[in-house]
Design a protein around this motif. Structure first.
Motif, PDB file in Angstrom:
ATOM      1  N   LEU A 157      35.235  66.143  52.873  1.00 36.10           N
ATOM      2  CA  LEU A 157      36.234  65.147  53.251  1.00 36.10           C
ATOM      3  C   LEU A 157      36.066  64.700  54.711  1.00 36.10           C
ATOM      4  CD1 LEU A 157      39.404  66.722  51.540  1.00 36.10           C
ATOM      5  CD2 LEU A 157      37.833  64.972  50.635  1.00 36.10           C
ATOM      6  N   ASN A 158      34.823  64.813  55.175  1.00 34.59           N
ATOM      7  CA  ASN A 158      34.494  64.325  56.519  1.00 34.59           C
ATOM      8  C   ASN A 158      35.333  65.013  57.594  1.00 34.59           C
ATOM      9  OD1 ASN A 158      32.774  62.766  58.033  1.00 34.59           O
ATOM     10  ND2 ASN A 158      34.133  60.983  58.075  1.00 34.59           N
ATOM     11  N   GLN A 159      35.531  66.302  57.427  1.00 34.59           N
ATOM     12  CA  GLN A 159      36.355  67.036  58.378  1.00 34.59           C
ATOM     13  C   GLN A 159      35.644  67.177  59.737  1.00 34.59           C
ATOM     14  OE1 GLN A 159      37.429  70.858  56.784  1.00 34.59           O
ATOM     15  NE2 GLN A 159      38.482  70.004  55.002  1.00 34.59           N
ATOM     16  N   GLY A 160      36.394  66.937  60.787  1.00 30.30           N
ATOM     17  CA  GLY A 160      35.868  67.116  62.136  1.00 30.30           C
ATOM     18  C   GLY A 160      34.874  66.080  62.593  1.00 30.30           C
ATOM     19  N   ALA A 161      34.638  65.044  61.807  1.00 28.04           N
ATOM     20  CA  ALA A 161      33.641  64.046  62.191  1.00 28.04           C
ATOM     21  C   ALA A 161      34.087  63.270  63.422  1.00 28.04           C
ATOM     22  CB  ALA A 161      33.362  63.105  61.025  1.00 28.04           C
ATOM     23  N   ASP A 162      35.352  62.882  63.458  1.00 25.87           N
ATOM     24  CA  ASP A 162      35.851  62.116  64.614  1.00 25.87           C
ATOM     25  C   ASP A 162      35.805  62.949  65.894  1.00 25.87           C
ATOM     26  OD1 ASP A 162      36.329  59.990  62.924  1.00 25.87           O
ATOM     27  OD2 ASP A 162      38.447  60.511  62.603  1.00 25.87           O
ATOM     28  N   ALA A 163      36.133  64.221  65.776  1.00 25.45           N
ATOM     29  CA  ALA A 163      36.090  65.087  66.951  1.00 25.45           C
ATOM     30  C   ALA A 163      34.656  65.262  67.451  1.00 25.45           C
ATOM     31  CB  ALA A 163      36.694  66.452  66.616  1.00 25.45           C
ATOM     32  N   ALA A 164      33.714  65.379  66.540  1.00 25.95           N
ATOM     33  CA  ALA A 164      32.316  65.534  66.936  1.00 25.95           C
ATOM     34  C   ALA A 164      31.807  64.273  67.637  1.00 25.95           C
ATOM     35  CB  ALA A 164      31.464  65.847  65.708  1.00 25.95           C
ATOM     36  N   ARG A 165      32.142  63.111  67.088  1.00 23.14           N
ATOM     37  CA  ARG A 165      31.692  61.857  67.722  1.00 23.14           C
ATOM     38  C   ARG A 165      32.348  61.668  69.089  1.00 23.14           C
ATOM     39  NH1 ARG A 165      32.825  59.953  62.306  1.00 23.14           N
ATOM     40  NH2 ARG A 165      30.874  59.699  61.117  1.00 23.14           N
ATOM     41  N   ALA A 166      33.615  62.053  69.194  1.00 17.73           N
ATOM     42  CA  ALA A 166      34.301  61.934  70.485  1.00 17.73           C
ATOM     43  C   ALA A 166      33.675  62.853  71.525  1.00 17.73           C
ATOM     44  CB  ALA A 166      35.786  62.254  70.320  1.00 17.73           C
ATOM     45  N   ALA A 167      33.316  64.066  71.137  1.00 20.75           N
ATOM     46  CA  ALA A 167      32.690  64.994  72.075  1.00 20.75           C
ATOM     47  C   ALA A 167      31.338  64.482  72.544  1.00 20.75           C
ATOM     48  CB  ALA A 167      32.549  66.373  71.430  1.00 20.75           C
ATOM     49  N   ILE A 168      30.586  63.907  71.617  1.00 19.59           N
ATOM     50  CA  ILE A 168      29.268  63.372  71.985  1.00 19.59           C
ATOM     51  C   ILE A 168      29.420  62.154  72.905  1.00 19.59           C
ATOM     52  CG2 ILE A 168      27.184  62.282  71.095  1.00 19.59           C
ATOM     53  CD1 ILE A 168      27.510  63.986  68.560  1.00 19.59           C
ATOM     54  N   ALA A 169      30.322  61.243  72.563  1.00 20.90           N
ATOM     55  CA  ALA A 169      30.493  60.030  73.356  1.00 20.90           C
ATOM     56  C   ALA A 169      30.970  60.347  74.774  1.00 20.90           C
ATOM     57  CB  ALA A 169      31.485  59.090  72.659  1.00 20.90           C
ATOM     58  N   GLY A 172      36.886  71.086  66.101  1.00 24.84           N
ATOM     59  CA  GLY A 172      35.447  71.325  66.081  1.00 24.84           C
ATOM     60  C   GLY A 172      34.995  72.444  65.169  1.00 24.84           C
ATOM     61  N   TYR A 173      35.926  73.104  64.514  1.00 28.41           N
ATOM     62  CA  TYR A 173      35.579  74.191  63.599  1.00 28.41           C
ATOM     63  C   TYR A 173      36.185  73.889  62.236  1.00 28.41           C
ATOM     64  CZ  TYR A 173      34.146  76.882  67.691  1.00 28.41           C
ATOM     65  OH  TYR A 173      33.529  77.309  68.837  1.00 28.41           O
ATOM     66  N   VAL A 174      35.359  73.982  61.191  1.00 22.78           N
ATOM     67  CA  VAL A 174      35.799  73.695  59.816  1.00 22.78           C
ATOM     68  C   VAL A 174      35.381  74.861  58.915  1.00 22.78           C
ATOM     69  CG1 VAL A 174      35.704  71.193  60.125  1.00 22.78           C
ATOM     70  CG2 VAL A 174      33.670  72.429  59.336  1.00 22.78           C
ATOM     71  N   ASN A 175      36.067  74.980  57.805  1.00 21.63           N
ATOM     72  CA  ASN A 175      35.724  75.999  56.812  1.00 21.63           C
ATOM     73  C   ASN A 175      35.216  75.294  55.570  1.00 21.63           C
ATOM     74  OD1 ASN A 175      38.166  74.862  56.319  1.00 21.63           O
ATOM     75  ND2 ASN A 175      39.132  76.730  55.540  1.00 21.63           N
ATOM     76  N   SER A 176      33.916  75.266  55.419  1.00 28.05           N
ATOM     77  CA  SER A 176      33.307  74.602  54.269  1.00 28.05           C
ATOM     78  C   SER A 176      32.924  75.646  53.233  1.00 28.05           C
ATOM     79  CB  SER A 176      32.054  73.823  54.707  1.00 28.05           C
ATOM     80  OG  SER A 176      31.113  74.674  55.309  1.00 28.05           O
ATOM     81  N   HIS A 177      33.564  75.548  52.082  1.00 23.55           N
ATOM     82  CA  HIS A 177      33.276  76.417  50.929  1.00 23.55           C
ATOM     83  C   HIS A 177      33.514  77.892  51.246  1.00 23.55           C
ATOM     84  CE1 HIS A 177      31.461  72.839  49.218  1.00 23.55           C
ATOM     85  NE2 HIS A 177      30.612  72.785  50.253  1.00 23.55           N
ATOM     86  N   SER A 178      34.306  78.211  52.253  1.00 29.83           N
ATOM     87  CA  SER A 178      34.601  79.609  52.555  1.00 29.83           C
ATOM     88  C   SER A 178      35.814  79.647  53.473  1.00 29.83           C
ATOM     89  CB  SER A 178      33.403  80.313  53.210  1.00 29.83           C
ATOM     90  OG  SER A 178      33.141  79.752  54.481  1.00 29.83           O
TER      91      SER A 178
END
Length: 260
Positions: free
Chosen positions: A169-181, A77-83
């Motif tokens: 690169l779509n990081q953490g997208a699956d985890a976010a959808r799983a948490a919402i579902a 659930g935590y990503v490092n985008s551009h930093s």
């Protein structure tokens, strides 16, 4: 007089015995027979029947759903985008991730606690203690249902505001959808537990449970039959005056007292 007392006592004793039986049956019911959806305290525990209960199934599902929610956020659930700094996958809003983790962990331990309480609940002999336990579960499950609803709306809203630039690169997208579902699934499971707790509470406060007709194992008490005729016990109809009760003034006819 003696026969009349026996006749009256033969009528009073069945009524008194019936009253004592009803009082004893009501006492057994008040001590926990069939109250709040559980049987009499001290009964044997059947694990197969316990697992098949809808309440137990919902409890296990709620436990699994909570693991998926906080596990998905903690792991991905935590990503490092551009930093080099990690940001929450939900619109870089750390409050969203913290809320999901908090409610997930709380629901995880609460599910375990109430699962153990379900196992111990039939051993509670006091009706008042059972009522407190059911009311506590009713209030907590209803509150958790509300928290999961808020969490689902919060996470879904933040996910909609998340741009693709924030997730390389779509990081953490699956985890976010799983948490919402699974947040949505948790709403359903905890709402089901709330309904089951409400049903148990209504069942415990139904005064028809305290009637003797609903108590199993209490035999019907038949009144004692009257004394049969010809058993050697004389009734009031055949009562006769006792013997040797002739008047002392009576004497042989023709007898005269001599004079001196």
């Amino acid at each position: 007089m003696h026969a009349s007392s026996l006749s009256i006592s033969s009528k009073v004793e069945p009524e008194a015995l019936t009253s004592r039986t009803r009082l004893g049956a009501a006492t057994i019911k008040m001590e926990g027979t069939g109250s709040f959806g559980a049987g009499r305290a001290g009964g044997a525990f059947d694990p197969v029947a316990f697992i098949k209960q809808p309440q137990t199934v919902l409890r296990i599902l709620s436990w699994i759903f909570s693991i998926v929610v906080f596990g998905s956020i903690v792991n991905e659930g935590y990503v490092n985008s551009h930093s080099n700094i990690l940001h929450c996958v939900f619109n870089q809003n750390d409050n969203a991730c913290n809320y999901g983790i908090t409610i997930g962990v709380a629901a995880f331990f609460a599910s375990m606690f109430f699962f153990l309480l379900d196992i111990y609940f039939p051993q509670i002999s006091s009706v008042k203690d059972r009522k407190r336990a059911v009311l506590a579960e009713l209030g907590f499950t209803g509150f958790c249902t509300f928290l999961w609803f808020v969490g689902f709306c919060f996470l879904a809203n933040q996910w909609q505001r998340t741009s693709s630039d924030e997730l390389p690169l779509n990081q953490g997208a699956d985890a976010a959808r799983a948490a919402i579902a699974f947040s949505f699934f948790s709403i359903v499971s905890w709402a089901g537990l709330t309904v089951k707790a409400l049903q148990r509470y209504r069942l415990g406060t139904d005064m028809s449970l305290f009637t003797t007709e609903n108590i199993e194992g209490i035999p019907n008490v038949e009144p004692y039959p009257g004394y049969p005729t010809g058993s050697g016990m004389e009734t009031a109809d055949t009562y006769q005056s006792p013997p040797f009760t002739e008047s002392l003034d009576s004497g042989p006819k023709g007898f005269q007292v001599p004079t001196y």
